[in-house]
Design an enzyme around this catalytic site. Structure first.
Site, PDB file in Angstrom:
ATOM      1  N   PHE A   1       0.740  -1.231  -0.118  1.00 28.75           N
ATOM      2  CA  PHE A   1      -0.171   0.083  -0.002  1.00 28.75           C
ATOM      3  C   PHE A   1       0.834   1.475   0.034  1.00 28.75           C
ATOM      4  CE2 PHE A   1      -2.793  -3.018   2.498  1.00 28.75           C
ATOM      5  CZ  PHE A   1      -4.003  -2.881   1.604  1.00 28.75           C
TER       6      PHE A   1
ATOM      7  N   SER B   1      -4.905   2.150  -9.092  1.00 23.03           N
ATOM      8  CA  SER B   1      -6.022   2.923  -9.033  1.00 23.03           C
ATOM      9  C   SER B   1      -6.737   3.101 -10.270  1.00 23.03           C
ATOM     10  CB  SER B   1      -5.735   4.336  -8.704  1.00 23.03           C
ATOM     11  OG  SER B   1      -6.324   5.314  -8.964  1.00 23.03           O
TER      12      SER B   1
ATOM     13  N   TYR C   1       1.037  11.465 -10.153  1.00 22.44           N
ATOM     14  CA  TYR C   1       0.523  10.463  -9.321  1.00 22.44           C
ATOM     15  C   TYR C   1      -0.074   9.263 -10.253  1.00 22.44           C
ATOM     16  CZ  TYR C   1      -2.559   7.521  -6.671  1.00 22.44           C
ATOM     17  OH  TYR C   1      -3.184   6.410  -6.194  1.00 22.44           O
TER      18      TYR C   1
ATOM     19  N   LYS D   1       1.428   5.066 -11.160  1.00 21.17           N
ATOM     20  CA  LYS D   1       0.620   3.792 -10.953  1.00 21.17           C
ATOM     21  C   LYS D   1       0.625   3.059 -12.526  1.00 21.17           C
ATOM     22  CE  LYS D   1      -0.918   4.119  -6.503  1.00 21.17           C
ATOM     23  NZ  LYS D   1      -0.295   3.379  -5.654  1.00 21.17           N
TER      24      LYS D   1
ATOM     25  N   PHE E   1     -11.477   1.839  -7.091  1.00 18.91           N
ATOM     26  CA  PHE E   1     -12.213   2.827  -7.628  1.00 18.91           C
ATOM     27  C   PHE E   1     -12.249   3.926  -6.382  1.00 18.91           C
ATOM     28  CE2 PHE E   1     -13.575   2.532 -11.917  1.00 18.91           C
ATOM     29  CZ  PHE E   1     -12.640   1.266 -12.088  1.00 18.91           C
TER      30      PHE E   1
END
Ligand code: NAD
Ligand code: WQD
Length: 338
Positions: free
Chosen positions: A80, A124, A148, A152, A177
């Site tokens: 995470f 994401s 950002y 990902k 989501f």
């Protein structure tokens, strides 16, 4: 299982650590507390009746990570740890590339050194390119529009390359989501620093009297009420999705991607009204200009996670609003109240 959880003191990580402990797994959290507090882990221990081990370290710290793997001997990792504010990422992009990409490379290299072959990664819905139309399936075109999102998007590709090069590696990429809600006990929840970027924490702080009113970013989108629609998923359902993915990886090597959402979009005004019902009070709001970079709609097709993981979101937006309100009212200043 023995699960090393990076970022486990944070919002989604603390709820997942609790679910892992409750399911009987042993957990070691590695977190630098750059966006969290150890109090979340104390409360997770109180709720679970047993503790996760904790190492305060940056995942980029090779020596600290090496020692954590040597001491704990994890068989799986849930990753995470990362920086997550879209606006901030446009101001300090190099910090985002260093923290998010640097930490993941160190982590995967350390896993290889210690023979740990399973990783679940927090991706994401932001990776769905602007040319894709919701509901997004996992094979929709991907891209990113801010630093950002690019971290990902790049990390998905880095993990796919790592899995292609090492047939023993199992990778689960989970595209979240919009995570919302809190544990139903009201003991752990989302604790943003400063002015919240996301809708639910902002609404909760308006309800608590910490902010005057919500700014609704645009009501001229091509949606039923003109406000943006998103797929809001309860954080406890999200946590359960991680356990399902870990389970899948025990007998499936290779690279796998799943959407974790509900499949049902809600508008900003629907969220405001759901929160008003949960809190029993009015949420003052004002419609202002659209926020740059926002899309009209984003929601998942969740068939793949259901078919392959046997997972489906069970909680509603009303549940999430009630749980967020409970967390906010019992902890008006988040973990700082402890
Ligand atoms: P969070 O900030 O609450 O948790 C992240 C945790 O990682 C924090 O405890 C922070 O201290 C820690 N951390 C950050 N960088 C670190 C590093 N280099 N080394 C060690 N610890 C580090 O965020 P969250 O909402 O729980 O998000 C968890 C993950 O899910 C992130 O990767 C985020 O990008 C991703 N994600 C979040 C959302 C969302 O809306 N919350 C949506 C999609 C994806
Ligand atoms: C939701 C809706 C806003 C705040 C972001 C990231 C995404 C992912 C999840 C990490 C939108 C509206 C919001 C406010 C508002 N994070 N809104 N007033 O933008 O869908 O996604 O968080 O991966 O990458 O981009 O979430 O909660 O910011 O916004 O009207 O004060 O609420 O315009 O329609 P978003 P959000």
């Amino acid at each position: 299982m023995r699960v090393l959880v990076t970022g486990g003191a944070g919002y989604i990580g603390s709820h997942t650590t609790l679910a892992l402990l409750q399911a009987g797994h042993d957990v070691l959290v590695v977190d630098d507390l750059s966006n969290s507090s150890e109090e979340s882990l104390r409360r997770v221990a109180e709720l679970a009746g047993r503790e996760a081990q904790f190492v305060e370290a940056n995942v980029r710290d090779e020596a600290a990570l090496d020692k954590a793997f040597a001491d704990f001997r994890p068989d799986s990792v849930i990753h995470f740890a990362g920086w997550k504010a879209v606006g901030e990422s446009t101001e300090i992009p190099l910090t985002y590339y260093r923290e998010n990409i640097g930490s993941t490379i160190t982590l995967v290299e350390t896993m290889a050194k210690h023979g740990c072959t399973r990783i679940v990664f927090s991706s994401s819905a932001t990776v769905y390119g602007e040319e894709s139309e919701p509901p997004f399936t996992e094979d929709a075109p991907t891209g990113a529009t801010n630093p950002y999102g690019r971290t990902k998007h790049m990390l998905e590709q880095i993990l796919e390359d790592a899995a292609a090069a090492n047939p023993e590696l199992s990778v689960a990429v989970l595209r979240y989501f919009n995570p919302i809600g809190a544990h139903e006990s009201g003991r752990i929840g989302e604790d943003p620093k400063g002015i919240p970027n996301n809708l639910l924490p902002f609404v909760a702080q308006v309800a608590a009297g910490r902010r005057d009113k919500l700014m609704v970013f645009g009501d001229d989108y091509a949606t039923p009420d003109g406000t943006g629609r998103r797929d809001y998923i309860h954080v406890v359902d999200l946590a359960a999705g991680h356990l399902a993915a870990l389970d899948y990886l025990t007998d499936h090597a290779g690279y796998h991607v799943w959407n974790l959402g509900t499949g049902q979009p809600s508008s900003v005004l629907e969220i405001v009204h759901a929160f008003e019902a949960a809190a029993g009070q009015e949420i003052p709001y004002q419609v202002v200009a659209r926020r740059p970079g926002d899309v009209a709609e984003s929601y998942a097709n969740v068939d793949k996670a259901h078919a392959e993981l046997g997972w489906r979101a069970a909680k509603t937006v009303a549940d999430a609003c009630a749980d967020t309100y409970r967390w906010q009212s019992q902890n008006p200043n988040g973990f700082a109240d402890a």
